[in-house]
Design an enzyme around this catalytic site. Structure first.
Site, mmCIF file in Angstrom:
data_model
loop_
_atom_site.group_PDB
_atom_site.id
_atom_site.type_symbol
_atom_site.label_atom_id
_atom_site.label_comp_id
_atom_site.label_asym_id
_atom_site.label_seq_id
_atom_site.Cartn_x
_atom_site.Cartn_y
_atom_site.Cartn_z
ATOM 1 N N GLU A 156 0.834 -1.210 0.000
ATOM 2 C CA GLU A 156 0.000 0.000 0.000
ATOM 3 C C GLU A 156 0.862 1.251 0.000
ATOM 4 O O GLU A 156 0.616 2.184 0.780
ATOM 5 C CB GLU A 156 -0.941 0.014 1.213
ATOM 6 C CG GLU A 156 -2.093 -0.939 1.101
ATOM 7 C CD GLU A 156 -3.197 -0.653 2.130
ATOM 8 O OE1 GLU A 156 -2.911 -0.044 3.167
ATOM 9 O OE2 GLU A 156 -4.341 -1.047 1.884
ATOM 10 N N GLU A 232 -6.635 -7.615 -0.474
ATOM 11 C CA GLU A 232 -7.153 -7.680 0.892
ATOM 12 C C GLU A 232 -8.657 -7.425 0.843
ATOM 13 O O GLU A 232 -9.088 -6.286 0.663
ATOM 14 C CB GLU A 232 -6.479 -6.627 1.781
ATOM 15 C CG GLU A 232 -5.003 -6.894 1.993
ATOM 16 C CD GLU A 232 -4.323 -5.809 2.824
ATOM 17 O OE1 GLU A 232 -5.016 -5.137 3.620
ATOM 18 O OE2 GLU A 232 -3.102 -5.633 2.666
HETATM 19 C C1 GLA Z 1 -4.201 -2.366 5.042
HETATM 20 C C2 GLA Z 1 -2.852 -3.038 5.169
HETATM 21 C C3 GLA Z 1 -2.915 -4.302 5.986
HETATM 22 C C4 GLA Z 1 -3.739 -4.105 7.222
HETATM 23 C C5 GLA Z 1 -5.123 -3.619 6.838
HETATM 24 C C6 GLA Z 1 -6.042 -3.368 8.015
HETATM 25 O O1 GLA Z 1 -4.925 -2.873 4.041
HETATM 26 O O2 GLA Z 1 -2.289 -3.318 3.912
HETATM 27 O O3 GLA Z 1 -1.612 -4.682 6.308
HETATM 28 O O4 GLA Z 1 -3.103 -3.171 8.032
HETATM 29 O O5 GLA Z 1 -5.000 -2.389 6.197
HETATM 30 O O6 GLA Z 1 -6.136 -4.475 8.818
#
Ligand code: GLA
Length: 591
Positions: A156, A232
């Protein structure tokens, strides 16, 4: 077997393929339970499992990289492969993940460097990490007969920075070290995130929890060719201290999953099984509103619960996947046995401040030193200094508190101060004998921020002042309570005595290994060890009430439990047969 991206589809061994994956972090599960947890997520109907690799967990001391025992990544990946699962690896350097400092080692903060950029000082450490981690991952790639089908570039990045040369450095570093499988980035599904977090020629994936059509449209408008992958799919959420326990309705999450599958997207559940922020590995958030440390449990309201529970979400997801694929998944393992409820009173006591010589020697400097200055990642910092309070009194001010301080003035408890209440200020009165006032300040590191612009702060105190005048001359000592060795050397006494944190020792007889949940009703805040393993933190502010004490940590006969209580001890410890993660709240974090 390999996975490739071709003309908008994933091909597995040349045939169109939909990835149905779930996140399982080996570093959040006792190694004796890795196989059990992988079998459970396999029984969901997954064809793939995904894990981050937490750099700071493998390299607690610079240059000493550990991939053995609970850190044996090869074993975890191989186990998954043996169970018929493909594996996606997200090796950082940064992982977020509600893990201390988002997986970055705290020792990075001993240098002046700009995190997650192409600053050469930072990149030198990144390169050394990639050398170590890719030496483990590359031989396990599907292109070489292993189960690893995909590797992520950073994490991210579009939410954090805007240094494309850094992202490119990580990508090139993966390739140079032999990564030749599907490469991808992952970001929120919006132009700002995708522009800053992606690289030309590298597959872009998206992270979100709801509104799948809109989110996939966003991804498509950025990457028209596909294939669409939700790296995710947030099917649950994590918890901070002082907030309710977040849950997400199983039916709602399963409907979004069914939509994603029907739309042809590939998906990775975040999390399929969450596990535990055992020891002192939890991270924290730090938005404008203030610091929010994350609790010990990482149950995440995932389909497979922290103790391996097959939840209603497990059944709903399993049904949704089977309906879509037409494949009947294998049966899950039987539930693990649980201890019968029991309770125990402390057998012996000790004062932490009487035992500080069991830790590294203190260092002396004009200003208080941070945990990072002291070469430590986790634990408490003990400061000792003295000053003369002027006859008309003064305010004692603690600057840069991270995160919670207990102040003892001339041997008397002067209170506990939390950074969330602002800068601590204590009115001080002069001693009648004109002598110096002795100051003992114990600071707890509650976990490093793992997301956003406030990552990279130092833990401890920055300065102590009497009004505008600095108090100089401090002895600073790191109490690395999560390292082995010191607990066995405590001189226990039949009664509690002394000022400051208290250690209490219990014994619980059980028939043999089984899962249990430890609660400390009436206690305040602290840490619990079971047979020498630090389970994590408790705090009466909640939400988390019980700590998961996994079967492999117990033995037949007497089991030793030690509690380090920072505030005021209670009377008993309870062993329960059900977890209690606190009052529920349907979460609204669906992005
Ligand atoms: C983001 C991050 C993950 C985690 C989620 C929330 O998507 O990439 O590593 O922190 O948020 O759980």
């Amino acid at each position: 077997m390999t996975i490739t991206v071709d003309e908008g589809v994933f091909l597995r061994d040349g045939r169109p393929h939909q990835i149905i994956s779930g996140a399982v972090h080996y570093f959040r599960i006792p190694p004796a339970l890795w196989e059990d947890r992988l079998r459970r997520v396999r029984a969901l109907g997954l064809n793939t499992v995904e894990t981050y690799v937490a750099w700071n967990y493998h390299e607690r001391t610079p240059g000493r990289v550990d991939f053995t025992g609970p850190r044996d990544l090869t074993r975890f990946i191989t186990l998954a492969g043996d169970l018929g699962l493909d594996v996606i690896v997200r090796p950082g350097p940064y992982i977020c993940a509600e893990w201390d400092f988002g997986g970055l080692p705290a020792w990075l903060m001993r240098e002046r460097l700009t995190l997650r950029t192409s600053d050469p000082a930072y990149l030198a450490h990144v390169d050394a990490w990639l050398d170590a981690v890719i030496a483990v991952v590359a031989p396990l790639q599907a292109t070489r007969g292993g189960p690893v089908v995909g590797v992520q570039v950073e994490n991210e990045y579009g939410s954090y920075g805007s240094d494309p040369a850094y992202l490119e450095h990580v990508r090139a570093g993966l390739l140079a070290r032999g990564v030749d499988t599907w490469l991808f980035t992952s970001d929120g599904p919006g132009p700002d995130w995708l522009i800053n977090g992606t690289l030309p020629g590298v597959h872009a994936t998206a992270n979100f929890g709801s509104r799948p059509v809109e989110a996939l449209d966003e991804l498509r408008s950025f990457q028209p060719g596909g294939p669409d992958m939700v790296m995710e799919f947030w099917n649950g959420w994590f918890d901070h201290w002082r907030e309710p326990h977040h849950v997400r309705d199983a039916g709602d999450a399963a409907r979004v999953l069914a939509d994603l599958l029907r739309l042809g997207a590939s998906v990775n559940f975040y999390m399929a099984h969450g596990g535990t922020n055992h020891g002192l590995w939890n991270g924290a958030n730090h938005p404008e509103e203030g610091f929010q440390p994350t609790v010990t449990s990482y149950d995440y309201d995932a389909p497979v619960g922290e103790a391996g529970e097959l939840t209603p979400k497990f059944e709903a997801f399993r049904a949704a996947i089977a309906a879509h694929t037409g494949v009947r998944p294998p049966a899950p393992p039987a539930p693990l046995p649980r201890h019968a409820p029991a309770s125990a009173a402390p057998l012996a006591w000790a004062s932490l401040l009487d035992h500080v010589d069991l830790f590294d020697a203190p260092r002396t400097a004009p200003a208080p030193l941070s945990l990072e200055d002291l070469g430590a990642d986790h634990g408490l910092v003990l400061y000792r200094g003295s000053t003369v309070i002027p006859p008309d009194g003064r305010e004692l001010i603690l600057d840069g508190l991270a995160d919670r301080a207990q102040v003892i003035v001339d041997g008397v408890d002067a209170g506990t101060f939390d950074r969330t209440d602002g800068t601590p200020r204590l009115p001080m009165t002069p001693r009648t004998d004109g002598a110096r006032t002795e100051l003992t300040i114990l600071v707890e590191n509650q976990g490093r921020t793992n997301f956003g612009p406030r990552m990279g702060e130092r833990k401890g105190l920055a300065a102590v002042r009497l009004a505008d005048r600095f108090v100089h001359g401090w002895e600073s000592r790191a109490l690395r309570i999560d390292l082995p060795g010191w607990l066995e050397r405590i001189a226990w006494a039949p009664d509690a005595a002394g000022v400051g944190p208290t250690l209490a020792r219990f014994s619980l007889e059980v028939d043999g290994p089984a899962d249990g949940f430890l609660a400390l009703p009436g206690w305040g805040k602290g840490f619990v060890w079971l047979n020498g393993t630090l389970l994590g933190r408790y705090w009466d502010l909640g939400p988390q009430v019980t700590l998961y004490a996994a079967a492999p940590l117990w033995k037949a006969g007497a089991n030793e439990i030690v509690v380090l209580e920072l505030l005021a001890p209670g009377a008993i410890l309870e062993l329960r047969d059900e977890p209690d993660l606190g009052p529920l709240q349907e979460t609204a974090h669906w992005g």
